[in-house]
Design a protein around this motif. Structure first.
Motif, PDB file in Angstrom:
ATOM      1  N   SER A   1      -7.129   1.617  -1.350  1.00 37.80           N
ATOM      2  CA  SER A   1      -7.701   2.358  -0.082  1.00 37.80           C
ATOM      3  C   SER A   1      -7.694   3.443   0.374  1.00 37.80           C
ATOM      4  O   SER A   1      -7.257   4.201  -1.379  1.00 37.80           O
ATOM      5  CB  SER A   1      -5.691   1.761   0.825  1.00 37.80           C
TER       6      SER A   1
ATOM      7  N   ASP B   1       0.982  -1.066  -0.042  1.00 34.58           N
ATOM      8  CA  ASP B   1      -0.406  -0.231  -0.526  1.00 34.58           C
ATOM      9  C   ASP B   1       0.987   1.992  -0.151  1.00 34.58           C
ATOM     10  O   ASP B   1       1.728   1.558   1.374  1.00 34.58           O
ATOM     11  CB  ASP B   1      -0.606   0.303   1.177  1.00 34.58           C
TER      12      ASP B   1
ATOM     13  N   LYS C   1      -6.228   5.837   1.436  1.00 33.45           N
ATOM     14  CA  LYS C   1      -3.985   6.262   0.985  1.00 33.45           C
ATOM     15  C   LYS C   1      -4.346   6.302   0.250  1.00 33.45           C
ATOM     16  O   LYS C   1      -3.616   7.483  -0.723  1.00 33.45           O
ATOM     17  CB  LYS C   1      -3.995   5.603   2.342  1.00 33.45           C
TER      18      LYS C   1
END
Length: 254
Positions: free
Chosen positions: A220, A96, A222
């Protein structure tokens, strides 16, 4: 290099027994098509002089590109990865942002696939020998885009031909025929690559859902925020461009 490859176009015999020159210089073909990921200025747009050259370019919502590239990274065969030192690696579960997203973002090794591509073609969007399209629009009206491209290339299609081409450009047809595996008939890496059998892509892996606006759900919050900021940094100086790159639609008035 191209200097090395060019003579092989005349001498290479394909698995079907035909000389590759048959497809390269077939007199029944009215023009040649070169596929490239390049955009100006790396790919120069010729405005005057020389042969009659036309440029067909298409971009896509960026986060959708990232989602597609994330799957693409996992679709390469081991034969191809062996030749490229293991690149690209499989999408690492839990990363991520994923490696594909890192590579596509400004400063990444394939930044030019989206950010550089959109910025490079945007100034030429109204040129008579450039047709800049958006994937979202093509998904909304595939037949209309087939007709638009035919008109741009000065190809006359009958109603039957238009229907046939449209059907063959559909996701349903592409999944059914499963021909998109990419071979390299001019490859000379003996022992590493079988020009008759080896492919870049695992069977059935290249054609996916063709989603529009579905990419964000794959990442995500983010990553979505990171991507949105990158878009605003790269395109935000021109709000109309930013909107078009994200959504497609009509170009803003000049």
């Amino acid at each position: 290099t191209w200097a090395d490859q060019k003579p092989r176009l005349n001498t290479t015999i394909l698995a079907n027994g035909r000389n590759m020159k048959y497809y390269w210089d077939n007199p029944t073909y009215p023009f040649r098509i070169f596929k490239s990921h390049y955009a100006p200025p790396v790919l120069p747009v010729r405005k005057k002089g020389g042969k009659k050259i036309k440029y067909l370019a298409m971009t896509r919502n960026g986060i959708d590109v990232a989602a597609s590239m994330n799957l693409f990274y996992s679709s390469f065969t081991q034969e191809f990865r062996n030749m490229w030192g293991g690149w690209p690696g499989d999408a690492v579960k839990g990363a991520d942002p994923p490696q594909a997203v890192k590579d596509l973002l400004p400063g990444g090794p394939i930044e030019s696939f989206h950010f550089g591509y959109a910025k490079g073609w945007w100034p030429y969007r109204n040129d008579p020998n450039v047709l800049l399209l958006h994937y979202t629009d093509a998904r909304k009206d595939l037949k209309g885009h087939v007709a638009k491209i035919a008109k741009f290339l000065e190809v006359d299609l009958t109603k039957v031909e238009l229907e046939t081409v449209t059907e063959r450009c559909s996701l349903e047809h592409m999944k059914k025929v499963n021909r998109f595996r990419y071979k390299m008939p001019l490859n000379q890496d003996k022992g590493m690559w079988d020009v008759d059998k080896s492919c870049l892509i695992v069977s059935g892996a290249l054609t996916n859902t063709g989603g529009v606006g579905t990419g964000a759900a794959k990442f995500s919050d983010k990553v979505v925020a990171l991507w949105k900021k990158a878009e605003e940094d790269e395109f935000g100086h021109n709000p109309a461009m930013l909107k078009w790159v994200r959504e497609g639609g009509e170009f803003p008035a000049v």
